[in-house]
Design a protein around this motif. Structure first.
Motif, PDB file in Angstrom:
ATOM      1  N   HIS A  17       0.846  -1.189   0.000  1.00 22.20           N
ATOM      2  CA  HIS A  17       0.000   0.000   0.000  1.00 22.20           C
ATOM      3  C   HIS A  17       0.886   1.245   0.000  1.00 22.20           C
ATOM      4  N   GLU A  18       0.384   2.275  -0.622  1.00 23.64           N
ATOM      5  CA  GLU A  18       1.024   3.588  -0.546  1.00 23.64           C
ATOM      6  C   GLU A  18       0.308   4.386   0.529  1.00 23.64           C
ATOM      7  N   MET A  19       1.064   5.046   1.403  1.00 24.79           N
ATOM      8  CA  MET A  19       0.452   5.812   2.483  1.00 24.79           C
ATOM      9  C   MET A  19       1.253   7.076   2.752  1.00 24.79           C
ATOM     10  N   THR A  20       0.630   8.001   3.493  1.00 22.10           N
ATOM     11  CA  THR A  20       1.309   9.236   3.866  1.00 22.10           C
ATOM     12  C   THR A  20       2.147   9.014   5.111  1.00 22.10           C
ATOM     13  N   LYS A  21       3.035   9.943   5.406  1.00 21.61           N
ATOM     14  CA  LYS A  21       3.841   9.835   6.618  1.00 21.61           C
ATOM     15  C   LYS A  21       2.980   9.959   7.865  1.00 21.61           C
ATOM     16  N   MET A  22       1.902  10.706   7.788  1.00 22.17           N
ATOM     17  CA  MET A  22       1.006  10.823   8.944  1.00 22.17           C
ATOM     18  C   MET A  22       0.313   9.496   9.226  1.00 22.17           C
ATOM     19  N   ASP A  23      -0.200   8.828   8.180  1.00 27.71           N
ATOM     20  CA  ASP A  23      -0.802   7.512   8.367  1.00 27.71           C
ATOM     21  C   ASP A  23       0.216   6.525   8.914  1.00 27.71           C
ATOM     22  N   CYS A  24       1.448   6.629   8.430  1.00 23.91           N
ATOM     23  CA  CYS A  24       2.516   5.758   8.907  1.00 23.91           C
ATOM     24  C   CYS A  24       2.747   5.964  10.399  1.00 23.91           C
ATOM     25  N   TYR A  25       2.776   7.205  10.824  1.00 22.19           N
ATOM     26  CA  TYR A  25       2.976   7.535  12.244  1.00 22.19           C
ATOM     27  C   TYR A  25       1.857   6.938  13.099  1.00 22.19           C
ATOM     28  N   LEU A  26       0.614   7.083  12.644  1.00 19.46           N
ATOM     29  CA  LEU A  26      -0.529   6.563  13.409  1.00 19.46           C
ATOM     30  C   LEU A  26      -0.506   5.037  13.477  1.00 19.46           C
ATOM     31  N   LEU A  27      -0.212   4.410  12.346  1.00 18.02           N
ATOM     32  CA  LEU A  27      -0.202   2.947  12.297  1.00 18.02           C
ATOM     33  C   LEU A  27       0.946   2.381  13.117  1.00 18.02           C
ATOM     34  N   ARG A  28       2.104   3.018  13.040  1.00 22.04           N
ATOM     35  CA  ARG A  28       3.251   2.563  13.819  1.00 22.04           C
ATOM     36  C   ARG A  28       2.928   2.556  15.313  1.00 22.04           C
ATOM     37  N   ASN A  29       2.240   3.585  15.778  1.00 24.78           N
ATOM     38  CA  ASN A  29       1.896   3.669  17.200  1.00 24.78           C
ATOM     39  C   ASN A  29       0.883   2.611  17.611  1.00 24.78           C
ATOM     40  N   ARG A  30       0.111   2.103  16.665  1.00 24.82           N
ATOM     41  CA  ARG A  30      -0.781   0.983  16.960  1.00 24.82           C
ATOM     42  C   ARG A  30       0.002  -0.325  17.045  1.00 24.82           C
ATOM     43  N   LEU A  31       0.826  -0.548  16.048  1.00 20.94           N
ATOM     44  CA  LEU A  31       1.496  -1.835  15.923  1.00 20.94           C
ATOM     45  C   LEU A  31       2.467  -2.116  17.061  1.00 20.94           C
ATOM     46  N   LYS A  32       3.102  -1.081  17.586  1.00 20.46           N
ATOM     47  CA  LYS A  32       4.159  -1.305  18.577  1.00 20.46           C
ATOM     48  C   LYS A  32       3.656  -1.953  19.863  1.00 20.46           C
ATOM     49  N   TYR A  33       2.350  -1.927  20.085  1.00 16.78           N
ATOM     50  CA  TYR A  33       1.796  -2.557  21.288  1.00 16.78           C
ATOM     51  C   TYR A  33       1.473  -4.028  21.075  1.00 16.78           C
ATOM     52  N   TYR A  34       1.475  -4.475  19.833  1.00 20.06           N
ATOM     53  CA  TYR A  34       1.103  -5.850  19.527  1.00 20.06           C
ATOM     54  C   TYR A  34       2.209  -6.628  18.822  1.00 20.06           C
ATOM     55  N   MET A  35       3.143  -5.916  18.194  1.00 22.50           N
ATOM     56  CA  MET A  35       4.166  -6.569  17.396  1.00 22.50           C
ATOM     57  C   MET A  35       5.558  -6.226  17.911  1.00 22.50           C
ATOM     58  N   GLU A  36       6.517  -7.083  17.583  1.00 20.63           N
ATOM     59  CA  GLU A  36       7.905  -6.859  17.997  1.00 20.63           C
ATOM     60  C   GLU A  36       8.640  -6.026  16.953  1.00 20.63           C
ATOM     61  N   VAL A  37       9.576  -5.236  17.421  1.00 25.01           N
ATOM     62  CA  VAL A  37      10.460  -4.502  16.516  1.00 25.01           C
ATOM     63  C   VAL A  37      11.544  -5.453  16.026  1.00 25.01           C
ATOM     64  N   ASP A  38      11.944  -5.311  14.787  1.00 23.78           N
ATOM     65  CA  ASP A  38      12.996  -6.154  14.217  1.00 23.78           C
ATOM     66  C   ASP A  38      14.259  -6.056  15.080  1.00 23.78           C
ATOM     67  N   PRO A  39      14.750  -7.184  15.607  1.00 30.08           N
ATOM     68  CA  PRO A  39      15.935  -7.135  16.478  1.00 30.08           C
ATOM     69  C   PRO A  39      17.210  -6.712  15.751  1.00 30.08           C
ATOM     70  N   HIS A  40      17.208  -6.742  14.416  1.00 30.75           N
ATOM     71  CA  HIS A  40      18.385  -6.343  13.652  1.00 30.75           C
ATOM     72  C   HIS A  40      18.414  -4.845  13.360  1.00 30.75           C
ATOM     73  N   ALA A  41      17.384  -4.132  13.760  1.00 28.73           N
ATOM     74  CA  ALA A  41      17.306  -2.703  13.467  1.00 28.73           C
ATOM     75  C   ALA A  41      18.254  -1.910  14.361  1.00 28.73           C
ATOM     76  N   ASN A  42      18.520  -0.666  13.956  1.00 28.23           N
ATOM     77  CA  ASN A  42      19.341   0.231  14.755  1.00 28.23           C
ATOM     78  C   ASN A  42      18.544   0.758  15.941  1.00 28.23           C
ATOM     79  N   LYS A  43      19.152   1.633  16.724  1.00 27.39           N
ATOM     80  CA  LYS A  43      18.502   2.138  17.932  1.00 27.39           C
ATOM     81  C   LYS A  43      17.194   2.864  17.640  1.00 27.39           C
ATOM     82  N   ASP A  44      17.107   3.486  16.473  1.00 24.68           N
ATOM     83  CA  ASP A  44      15.873   4.187  16.115  1.00 24.68           C
ATOM     84  C   ASP A  44      14.826   3.262  15.502  1.00 24.68           C
ATOM     85  N   GLY A  45      15.108   1.943  15.498  1.00 21.33           N
ATOM     86  CA  GLY A  45      14.156   0.973  14.977  1.00 21.33           C
ATOM     87  C   GLY A  45      14.205   0.804  13.475  1.00 21.33           C
TER      88      GLY A  45
END
Length: 232
Positions: A17-45
């Motif tokens: 899907h194509e989305m705006t940065k605002m939608d991305c921000y809102l969705l990210r804040n939902r997902l972080k309570y149910y899903m794990e962050v990639d352990p290979h990511a940097n400190k900023d995720g």
């Protein structure tokens, strides 16, 4: 129903899907309570991905992507966080509605040879994927064409083997294939667009379906390669 395999690789479903940065921000804040962050990511995720994609003078790969061929293959060489010591050759295949990905390690020297058109050594290489690329380069004149850079943020849900990725700040080298050059000039594409990708095995859990319902996203077959080629 269990997904079919291709050359021993299990097929996965992939939604984009194509989305705006605002939608991305809102969705990210939902997902972080149910899903794990990639352990290979940097400190900023996040982590940086750089890929060089293969195509020919007739834009075979790009055309098949645009026209939505049910069977198509795409080769790329990829590195993470600009680390040339972790370089992979990847083949991404589409068969009907399933996606298959194969990869093998490749050295910087080997890529330099490929970039210069020195490919005879690939014909009898011990890596099947390298031999596959040799066939495509020999038969269809595939060559590394364009480098694409972007930032990726990944969320993981173990049930269903779900990966939700946000790809942003997509940049293109404008038909320069020097993927190992840290000073490679790149051109920014659309800075306001984020590509959401959802990948899973046999099923997408109901909780994830509900979490992904946000905004007026445009479903499509977007690829970073296709976006980059809009600029050259």
């Amino acid at each position: 129903m269990k997904a079919l395999s291709l050359n021993g690789v299990q097929g996965r479903h992939e939604l984009k899907h194509e989305m705006t940065k605002m939608d991305c921000y809102l969705l990210r804040n939902r997902l972080k309570y149910y899903m794990e962050v990639d352990p290979h990511a940097n400190k900023d995720g996040k982590y940086l991905i750089r890929s060089v994609y293969f195509d020919n003078f007739d834009n075979k790969v790009l055309t098949q992507k645009k026209e939505g061929f049910y069977e198509r293959d795409k080769f790329r060489v990829r590195l993470y966080d600009y680390n040339p010591g972790l370089l992979n050759l990847e083949k991404k295949s589409k068969r009907n509605n399933l996606t298959y990905k194969q990869k093998c390690r490749i050295t910087a020297q080997e890529y330099d040879q490929i970039m210069l058109g020195d490919i005879s050594w690939m014909q009898d290489d011990s890596r099947p994927l390298m031999r596959d690329l040799y066939f495509e380069m020999n038969m269809f004149q595939l060559r590394p064409v364009t480098v694409v850079d972007y930032e990726r943020e990944v969320f993981i849900y173990r049930y269903g083997n779900v990966r939700v990725t946000f790809d942003s700040n997509i940049k293109t080298s404008f038909r320069n294939n020097d993927v190992l050059n840290p000073d490679l000039p790149v051109l920014e594409t659309n800075p306001d667009i984020v590509i959401l990708e959802v990948k899973y095995d046999e099923f997408l859990p109901e909780v994830i379906k509900k979490l992904l319902q946000i905004g007026n996203r445009r479903k499509g077959t977007y690829s970073k390669y296709q976006i980059s080629r809009m600029y050259g």
